[in-house]
Scaffold this motif. Structure first.
Motif, PDB file in Angstrom:
ATOM      1  N   SER A 131       0.824  -1.196   0.000  1.00  7.46           N
ATOM      2  CA  SER A 131       0.000   0.000   0.000  1.00  7.46           C
ATOM      3  C   SER A 131       0.871   1.264   0.000  1.00  7.46           C
ATOM      4  N   LYS A 134       2.229   1.831  -3.363  1.00  7.79           N
ATOM      5  CA  LYS A 134       1.176   2.394  -4.222  1.00  7.79           C
ATOM      6  C   LYS A 134       0.980   3.886  -3.951  1.00  7.79           C
ATOM      7  N   GLU A 135       1.024   4.233  -2.680  1.00  2.00           N
ATOM      8  CA  GLU A 135       0.878   5.653  -2.344  1.00  2.00           C
ATOM      9  C   GLU A 135       2.013   6.457  -2.980  1.00  2.00           C
ATOM     10  N   ALA A 138       1.395   6.881  -6.583  1.00  2.00           N
ATOM     11  CA  ALA A 138       0.336   7.861  -6.828  1.00  2.00           C
ATOM     12  C   ALA A 138       0.960   9.260  -6.877  1.00  2.00           C
ATOM     13  N   SER A 143      -0.005   6.867 -10.187  1.00  2.00           N
ATOM     14  CA  SER A 143      -0.268   5.416 -10.106  1.00  2.00           C
ATOM     15  C   SER A 143      -0.089   4.660 -11.424  1.00  2.00           C
TER      16      SER A 143
ATOM     17  N   ASN B  90      -7.661   7.603  -3.453  1.00  2.00           N
ATOM     18  CA  ASN B  90      -7.361   7.589  -4.900  1.00  2.00           C
ATOM     19  C   ASN B  90      -7.749   6.280  -5.583  1.00  2.00           C
ATOM     20  N   SER B  92      -6.641   3.602  -4.918  1.00  2.00           N
ATOM     21  CA  SER B  92      -5.422   2.841  -5.167  1.00  2.00           C
ATOM     22  C   SER B  92      -4.773   2.289  -3.916  1.00  2.00           C
ATOM     23  N   PHE B  93      -4.654   3.068  -2.866  1.00  2.00           N
ATOM     24  CA  PHE B  93      -3.960   2.529  -1.691  1.00  2.00           C
ATOM     25  C   PHE B  93      -4.775   2.695  -0.425  1.00  2.00           C
ATOM     26  N   SER B  94      -4.480   1.823   0.534  1.00  2.00           N
ATOM     27  CA  SER B  94      -5.205   1.791   1.769  1.00  2.00           C
ATOM     28  C   SER B  94      -4.294   2.339   2.875  1.00  2.00           C
ATOM     29  N   PRO B  95      -4.564   3.561   3.358  1.00  5.93           N
ATOM     30  CA  PRO B  95      -3.641   4.169   4.328  1.00  5.93           C
ATOM     31  C   PRO B  95      -3.640   3.431   5.662  1.00  5.93           C
ATOM     32  N   PHE B 108      -3.677  14.396  -1.268  1.00 10.30           N
ATOM     33  CA  PHE B 108      -4.562  13.684  -2.190  1.00 10.30           C
ATOM     34  C   PHE B 108      -5.969  14.271  -2.335  1.00 10.30           C
TER      35      PHE B 108
END
Lengths: 270, 125
Positions: A131, A134-135, A138, A143, B90, B92-95, B108
């Motif tokens: 994750s 991925k951040e 982004a 991404s 987004n 896309s990602f899981s904080p 974001f």
């Protein structure tokens, strides 16, 4: 770029001698366990290397607790350590006197729920790691790069980190470190860590409006955390090193980022 | 989250998840205006088969953490302890649970809002 590879390899191989001791409050047996030593890779996470530590100490705690205990937590000088930060970041943040080995206390009980997160399994580490990658992507490429990678590439990044395989990891990671269409990162993924504070992370472009490269010094000025006339009081540590303040942020991001693709900058009091 | 969720009115035992900090806003209306300015807008959007929230846009204290939001949503959506809930930025990602909303907002947000997608199963990887 042989020179680059040498730097990346040098960073990858950074290790810290750690000495683990069981918390005296949790010691149940009269015979005291020996300390457990590990040469810990800076780039990895504690739950990936502490299985043996847990096995070493578990026979010295109360039998009732042995049965229930599935998770240990670590503490340095009264402060619980966050398992989801790379080991090198934790060391740079806390161990300002650089006294080695790094003495860490192991706990099985009284989990500090308010201060740190549980780590239920190694797959939790994997999820967290992926994750964060991925951040970072982004921020760097909207991404696009990470989305174009296949599932097996994601696996390869993780296995590379988990098994300490530089070539495996960088085989994929180099794609994440390449520039996009406009030939550079959109934003630089960094986090600034200071003790007892949440990390600082804001949008920063690798280039200034003037077209010049953003430097480490520029970043600290922009965030208003540069030490102006008190320069002696604070140290900036990235991967255990104080880089020259005029180093460009983009170069640091490409070479000094942790495997999670973030540039972790620690600001510590001298 | 500044508004009182509907169920807390009829379920007296179900108060807000109030972890470490106290929610100043709810007990000190005099400070409302000053506090309002410092709050950020968060938009909660369901994905997959996750139930839709009647109220989607919330004003939140930027120092609140992702873990706090998840706890709040679980109560709001009346999730059982065994139901899982995942939040994504987004798409896309899981904080991580200890990340502050303000930090995510800084990096974001779009059009002055931080959009968080939530679902019951892991999405986006």
């Amino acid at each position: 770029m042989a020179e680059d590879r040498e730097i990346l390899k040098e960073i990858w191989e950074g290790k810290l001698p750690v000495c683990f001791n069981l918390s005296m409050d949790e010691l149940y047996t009269m015979d005291q366990p020996e300390p457990y030593y590990i040469l810990a890779p800076r780039q990895t996470y504690f739950p990936l290397i502490t299985d043996k530590v847990q096995r070493h100490f578990i026979k010295h705690i109360e039998p009732g607790i042995q049965e229930q205990s599935t998770e240990i937590w670590l503490e340095y000088e009264g402060k619980p350590l966050k398992w989801h930060y790379p080991i090198g970041v934790l060391f740079d943040m806390f161990n300002t006197d650089t006294l080695l080995p790094w003495n860490i206390t192991v706990h099985f009980q009284n989990f500090p729920e308010e201060e740190i997160l549980h780590c239920p399994s190694k797959s939790a580490v994997e999820s967290h790691f992926m994750s964060t990658v991925k951040e970072a992507d982004a921020l760097k490429h909207k991404s696009q790069v990470i989305n174009n990678l296949q599932k097996k590439d994601h696996r390869q990044l993780w296995t590379g980190l988990q098994n300490d395989r530089f070539d495996l990891f960088w085989g994929i990671n180099k794609k994440l470190m390449e520039g996009s269409n406009d030939d550079t990162f959109k934003y630089v993924p960094y986090r600034i860590h200071r003790q007892d504070k949440v990390y600082l992370q804001k949008l920063v472009k690798p280039m200034k409006d003037t077209g010049q490269h953003m430097t480490l010094h520029d970043l600290l000025i922009q965030l208003d955390i540069a030490s102006h006339d008190e320069e002696a009081k604070q140290r900036v540590l990235v991967q255990g090193i104080t880089p020259p303040m005029e180093t460009t942020l983009l170069w640091l991001s490409e070479h000094f980022s942790y495997p999670d693709n973030f540039l972790h900058i620690c600001l510590v009091d001298k | 989250m500044s508004e009182t969720p509907p169920e807390s009115e009829n379920q007296s035992g179900h108060s807000f998840p109030a972890p470490t900090h106290t929610d100043e806003l709810s007990c000190r209306p005099a400070k409302l205006d000053a506090d309002k300015k410092t709050k950020i807008d968060v938009l909660l959007k369901s994905a997959g088969d996750a139930p839709i929230m009647k109220k989607k846009k919330w004003a939140v204290d930027p120092t609140k953490k992702i873990g706090w939001v998840i706890e709040f949503m679980r109560k709001y959506l009346k999730f059982e302890p065994e139901d899982s809930l995942f939040l994504y930025v987004n798409q896309s990602f899981s904080p991580s649970l200890d990340v502050e909303l303000g930090t995510l907002y800084d990096c974001f947000s779009t059009d002055g809002k931080l959009v968080l997608h939530y679902c019951r199963t892991q999405a986006w990887g």
